[in-house]
Design a protein around this motif. Structure first.
Motif, PDB file in Angstrom:
ATOM      1  N   ASP A   3       0.869  -1.244   0.132  1.00  0.00           N
ATOM      2  CA  ASP A   3       0.036  -0.072  -0.022  1.00  0.00           C
ATOM      3  C   ASP A   3       0.817   1.115   0.015  1.00  0.00           C
ATOM      4  OD1 ASP A   3      -2.187  -1.700   0.106  1.00  0.00           O
ATOM      5  OD2 ASP A   3      -2.997  -1.086   2.209  1.00  0.00           O
ATOM      6  N   GLY A   4       0.364   2.159  -0.499  1.00  0.00           N
ATOM      7  CA  GLY A   4       1.181   3.516  -0.612  1.00  0.00           C
ATOM      8  C   GLY A   4       0.947   4.073   0.641  1.00  0.00           C
ATOM      9  N   MET A   5       2.030   4.701   1.119  1.00  0.00           N
ATOM     10  CA  MET A   5       2.065   5.648   2.373  1.00  0.00           C
ATOM     11  C   MET A   5       1.186   6.848   2.179  1.00  0.00           C
ATOM     12  SD  MET A   5       4.911   6.804   5.084  1.00  0.00           S
ATOM     13  CE  MET A   5       5.637   8.039   3.861  1.00  0.00           C
TER      14      MET A   5
ATOM     15  N   THR B  60     -13.257   8.797 -12.011  1.00  0.00           N
ATOM     16  CA  THR B  60     -11.907   8.421 -12.108  1.00  0.00           C
ATOM     17  C   THR B  60     -11.471   7.055 -11.503  1.00  0.00           C
ATOM     18  OG1 THR B  60     -11.584   9.627  -9.937  1.00  0.00           O
ATOM     19  CG2 THR B  60     -11.441  10.865 -11.931  1.00  0.00           C
ATOM     20  N   TYR B  61     -12.370   6.268 -11.033  1.00  0.00           N
ATOM     21  CA  TYR B  61     -11.926   5.046 -10.421  1.00  0.00           C
ATOM     22  C   TYR B  61     -11.669   4.083 -11.081  1.00  0.00           C
ATOM     23  CZ  TYR B  61     -12.040   1.307  -6.973  1.00  0.00           C
ATOM     24  OH  TYR B  61     -11.740   0.095  -6.374  1.00  0.00           O
ATOM     25  N   SER B  62     -10.511   3.488 -10.858  1.00  0.00           N
ATOM     26  CA  SER B  62      -9.970   1.887 -11.401  1.00  0.00           C
ATOM     27  C   SER B  62      -9.945   1.108 -10.096  1.00  0.00           C
ATOM     28  CB  SER B  62      -8.888   2.164 -12.396  1.00  0.00           C
ATOM     29  OG  SER B  62      -8.593   0.883 -12.815  1.00  0.00           O
ATOM     30  N   CYS B  63     -10.184  -0.213 -10.496  1.00  0.00           N
ATOM     31  CA  CYS B  63      -9.467  -0.901  -9.317  1.00  0.00           C
ATOM     32  C   CYS B  63      -8.047  -1.450  -9.492  1.00  0.00           C
ATOM     33  CB  CYS B  63     -10.274  -2.478  -9.627  1.00  0.00           C
ATOM     34  SG  CYS B  63      -9.899  -3.426 -11.086  1.00  0.00           S
ATOM     35  N   PHE B  64      -7.493  -0.852 -10.683  1.00  0.00           N
ATOM     36  CA  PHE B  64      -5.951  -1.220 -10.850  1.00  0.00           C
ATOM     37  C   PHE B  64      -5.306   0.175 -10.464  1.00  0.00           C
ATOM     38  CE2 PHE B  64      -7.268  -4.455 -14.040  1.00  0.00           C
ATOM     39  CZ  PHE B  64      -6.559  -5.481 -13.412  1.00  0.00           C
ATOM     40  N   LEU B  65      -4.318   0.100  -9.286  1.00  0.00           N
ATOM     41  CA  LEU B  65      -3.474   1.448  -9.165  1.00  0.00           C
ATOM     42  C   LEU B  65      -2.015   0.895  -9.806  1.00  0.00           C
ATOM     43  CD1 LEU B  65      -4.343   1.811  -5.587  1.00  0.00           C
ATOM     44  CD2 LEU B  65      -5.525   2.903  -7.542  1.00  0.00           C
TER      45      LEU B  65
ATOM     46  N   LYS C   1      -0.971  -2.633  -8.461  1.00  0.00           N
ATOM     47  CA  LYS C   1      -1.629  -3.246  -7.465  1.00  0.00           C
ATOM     48  C   LYS C   1      -3.201  -2.874  -7.571  1.00  0.00           C
ATOM     49  CE  LYS C   1      -1.540  -2.347  -3.143  1.00  0.00           C
ATOM     50  NZ  LYS C   1      -2.854  -2.035  -2.890  1.00  0.00           N
ATOM     51  N   LEU C   2      -4.046  -3.766  -6.688  1.00  0.00           N
ATOM     52  CA  LEU C   2      -5.285  -3.547  -6.745  1.00  0.00           C
ATOM     53  C   LEU C   2      -5.684  -2.479  -5.546  1.00  0.00           C
ATOM     54  CD1 LEU C   2      -6.378  -7.387  -7.139  1.00  0.00           C
ATOM     55  CD2 LEU C   2      -6.768  -5.296  -8.935  1.00  0.00           C
ATOM     56  N   GLN C   3      -6.754  -1.694  -5.745  1.00  0.00           N
ATOM     57  CA  GLN C   3      -7.285  -1.023  -4.840  1.00  0.00           C
ATOM     58  C   GLN C   3      -7.723  -1.841  -3.794  1.00  0.00           C
ATOM     59  OE1 GLN C   3      -8.376   2.548  -4.369  1.00  0.00           O
ATOM     60  NE2 GLN C   3      -8.597   3.241  -6.761  1.00  0.00           N
TER      61      GLN C   3
ATOM     62  N   LYS D  88     -10.101  -2.387  -1.544  1.00  0.00           N
ATOM     63  CA  LYS D  88     -11.341  -3.231  -1.320  1.00  0.00           C
ATOM     64  C   LYS D  88     -11.372  -4.463  -2.509  1.00  0.00           C
ATOM     65  CE  LYS D  88     -14.649   0.247   0.214  1.00  0.00           C
ATOM     66  NZ  LYS D  88     -15.493   1.131  -0.130  1.00  0.00           N
ATOM     67  N   PRO D  89     -10.937  -4.247  -3.868  1.00  0.00           N
ATOM     68  CA  PRO D  89     -10.858  -5.274  -4.760  1.00  0.00           C
ATOM     69  C   PRO D  89      -9.650  -6.372  -4.288  1.00  0.00           C
ATOM     70  CG  PRO D  89     -11.202  -3.606  -6.059  1.00  0.00           C
ATOM     71  CD  PRO D  89     -10.884  -2.980  -4.691  1.00  0.00           C
ATOM     72  N   ASP D  90      -8.662  -5.753  -3.559  1.00  0.00           N
ATOM     73  CA  ASP D  90      -7.519  -6.436  -3.114  1.00  0.00           C
ATOM     74  C   ASP D  90      -8.005  -7.569  -2.076  1.00  0.00           C
ATOM     75  OD1 ASP D  90      -4.426  -6.665  -3.404  1.00  0.00           O
ATOM     76  OD2 ASP D  90      -4.868  -6.641  -1.082  1.00  0.00           O
ATOM     77  N   PHE D  91      -8.800  -7.027  -1.290  1.00  0.00           N
ATOM     78  CA  PHE D  91      -9.465  -8.017  -0.193  1.00  0.00           C
ATOM     79  C   PHE D  91     -10.125  -9.441  -0.869  1.00  0.00           C
ATOM     80  CE2 PHE D  91      -9.884  -6.527   4.334  1.00  0.00           C
ATOM     81  CZ  PHE D  91     -10.601  -7.345   4.846  1.00  0.00           C
ATOM     82  N   GLY D  92     -10.829  -8.920  -1.775  1.00  0.00           N
ATOM     83  CA  GLY D  92     -11.556 -10.029  -2.308  1.00  0.00           C
ATOM     84  C   GLY D  92     -10.844 -11.069  -3.343  1.00  0.00           C
ATOM     85  N   ALA D  93      -9.864 -10.416  -4.285  1.00  0.00           N
ATOM     86  CA  ALA D  93      -8.879 -11.099  -4.946  1.00  0.00           C
ATOM     87  C   ALA D  93      -7.821 -11.966  -3.995  1.00  0.00           C
ATOM     88  CB  ALA D  93      -8.083  -9.942  -5.829  1.00  0.00           C
ATOM     89  N   ARG D  94      -7.442 -11.507  -2.972  1.00  0.00           N
ATOM     90  CA  ARG D  94      -6.812 -12.221  -2.212  1.00  0.00           C
ATOM     91  C   ARG D  94      -7.370 -13.571  -1.726  1.00  0.00           C
ATOM     92  NH1 ARG D  94      -4.751  -8.451   1.596  1.00  0.00           N
ATOM     93  NH2 ARG D  94      -6.279  -9.159   3.192  1.00  0.00           N
ATOM     94  N   TRP D  95      -8.886 -13.398  -1.128  1.00  0.00           N
ATOM     95  CA  TRP D  95      -9.527 -14.425  -1.024  1.00  0.00           C
ATOM     96  C   TRP D  95      -9.554 -15.491  -1.981  1.00  0.00           C
ATOM     97  CZ3 TRP D  95     -14.400 -11.654   1.282  1.00  0.00           C
ATOM     98  CH2 TRP D  95     -14.090 -11.181   2.597  1.00  0.00           C
ATOM     99  N   ALA D  96      -9.731 -15.136  -3.279  1.00  0.00           N
ATOM    100  CA  ALA D  96      -9.818 -15.829  -4.680  1.00  0.00           C
ATOM    101  C   ALA D  96      -8.546 -16.349  -4.684  1.00  0.00           C
ATOM    102  CB  ALA D  96     -10.297 -15.196  -5.661  1.00  0.00           C
TER     103      ALA D  96
END
Length: 526
Positions: free
Chosen positions: A84-86, A182-187, A231-233, A235-243
């Motif tokens: 995560d970015g500081m 402006t939102y994207s799940c990718f950062l 990296k993923l934002q 909230k998407p990161d949470f679900g993607a990690r579960w998968a």
């Protein structure tokens, strides 16, 4: 073991209820990965705190409960979101300017302001692992930086590019219109500056698995979503990690609960099965406000452990996790004494009773024997009247009350005596307010003194309690609680106190007489 498993399958203790939910996932066949995976996640932007302890402790309780009802192996991953970015500079660390110069960089790319580790993220990860090791938790540590850079996450990230619209559909439904633009799940992580960029994505290539975007200067870039370039934002990161990990269970605070459908939906879009989750209530401060790390309006784990043993904190964490609880100084003595009450009850309980006892879950089914022959609350009152400066000052009284007790044979009591002196000096002494007795109270206390001077019943706490009770009845205190409140306020400077007969037995009959006479002479209230 079979009788214990039978009892566990019917136990109403919440760790067993959660464990049975996890087991239901595998009623037909065992997990393909060969184990059941429990996970906890952390944002290492700061040092571990009391919520960190609670999450790992409670998850461990469920994991141990699962191991009683199933033979499927288990693992616990502690996952650090260190890529995560500081976003902001913590106020409680040195070299503020150095950190400000690295704002928005992944935590594992920010220099360590303490000069001890490869990065600030590595420093905080080390603190987290030391923290978990101190409490003896059994876990496997996972770093998001390694997870992204090693390729372990690549398949899921490629799938995220291929199913970009489905992920965005879930996310955009939860965002305000302005944010949607402006939102994207990718950062993207900028190849030159190393910063995590919050910029619109111009194009997602589902075949080559790349993203195209303009950086802050307007320069266009195309990067692969794999290999730690993107990296993923969160909230998407949470679900993607579960998968990606095939997580079976994760708990989190109530403040995450509205995001649960988002996490679940993204996990399923990316080919995973949503895990079982458990939402716990948050801790409150003295005023009933939610505890905040930035406000500092609650107890830290170090503060709790300054005044009580770890097990008492484990007991507090076990109790009613779905109920909001005040986490303030006055809960510590209560937690200590209730914990030891449960320890004393444990040996005589049947299997069902043992599994419902918090100490089974705190100690993984093998709780120690309590040697606390004097309650913590009583030690606090003893510290009050004895003017003890250290635990040795209390042991003189303890030995008279319990001649067989000693620091060597009663290590829990010895530790508690030291804690009690510290707690009294820091949190009781500053708040004491003594008052003079009323005429009615004075007469009753003089009567109590006269009876104590001729007392020949030894240090029988129950007999002494009955005698004190009788004095209150004879002097017509109604309700009788007013009599005991008067004793506490006049003799201890507090509105509440111990069973007074037990206090006399511990402090000693002669010393109690002297204490009451000093109060009647006006020496305490003065």
């Amino acid at each position: 073991m079979s009788s214990l498993r039978d009892a566990a399958m019917n136990s109403k203790a919440w760790p067993f209820e959660e464990a049975r939910r996890v087991l239901k996932r595998y009623e037909k066949k065992d997990p393909e990965k060969g184990y059941v995976l429990f996970e906890t996640g952390y944002g290492p932007s700061g040092l571990p705190h009391i919520g960190t302890f609670g999450e790992v402790q409670r998850t461990t309780m469920i994991r141990r409960a699962f191991e009683i009802i199933s033979d499927i192996p288990t693992r616990l991953f502690c996952f650090s979101d260190d890529l995560d970015g500081m976003r902001k500079v913590p106020e409680n660390v040195p070299q503020q300017e150095l950190l400000k110069a690295n704002i928005q960089k992944p935590l594992t790319s920010v220099p360590d302001p303490f000069g001890e580790y490869e990065s600030f993220g590595h420093h905080n990860n080390a603190m987290l692992r030391r923290f978990l090791d101190t409490f003896g938790f059994e876990y496997e540590f996972y770093s998001a930086t390694e997870f992204y850079h090693s390729g372990a996450f690549d398949d899921t990230l490629r799938l995220a590019a291929e199913r970009y619209e489905q992920i965005m559909e879930i996310m955009l439904a939860s965002l305000r219109e302005e944010r949607q633009q402006t939102y994207s799940c990718f950062l993207p992580i900028h190849p030159e500056t190393g910063r995590v960029l919050y910029v619109p994505i111009k194009h997602v290539d589902k075949v080559n698995h790349t993203v195209t975007f303009d950086d802050e200067t307007g320069r266009e870039w195309t990067l692969p979503v794999t290999g730690g370039n993107v990296k993923l934002q969160w909230k998407p990161d949470f679900g993607a990690r579960w998968a990606a990990l095939d997580v079976d269970f994760e708990m989190y605070g109530k403040d995450h609960s509205t995001n649960t459908p988002i996490y679940d939906g993204i996990c399923e879009v990316l080919g995973g099965k949503k895990p079982e989750h458990f939402t716990y209530e948050l801790f409150l401060d003295e005023e009933g406000q939610k505890i905040s790390k930035s406000k500092g309006n609650g107890l830290t784990i170090d503060e709790w452990l300054t005044y009580a043993a770890t097990e008492s904190l484990g007991y507090f964490m076990y109790l009613k996790p779905k109920t909001a609880k005040r986490l303030w100084w006055d809960v510590i003595p209560k937690a200590v004494d209730e914990y030891h009450q449960q320890l004393r009850a444990f040996p005589d309980q049947d299997d069902a009773g043992k599994l419902a006892n918090p100490v089974w879950h705190i100690h993984n089914g093998q709780p120690p024997v309590s040697d606390m022959v004097v309650p913590f609350a009583m030690l606090l009152n003893l510290a009050s009247v004895a003017g003890a400066k250290d635990k040795d000052g209390l042991w003189g009284f303890i030995r008279k009350y319990a001649p067989d007790a000693s620091p060597e044979t009663n290590p829990q009591l010895d530790q508690a005596a030291a804690f009690a002196v510290r707690y009294f000096n820091d949190h009781v002494a500053p708040t004491r307010v003594f008052r003079a007795p009323t005429d009615k109270e004075r007469a009753a206390m003089e009567d109590l003194v006269s009876r104590l001077k001729v007392w020949d019943g030894g240090l029988d706490a129950e007999a002494l309690q009955s005698m004190v009770f009788a004095v209150g009845k004879e002097h017509e205190f109604e309700p009788l609680r007013d009599w005991f409140t008067a004793l506490y306020e006049v003799l201890l400077g507090a509105s509440q106190g111990p069973r007074f007969g037990g206090f006399i037995a511990l402090y000693g009959v002669e010393d109690t007489v002297a204490l009451i006479e000093r109060a009647l002479a006006g020496q305490l209230a003065a």
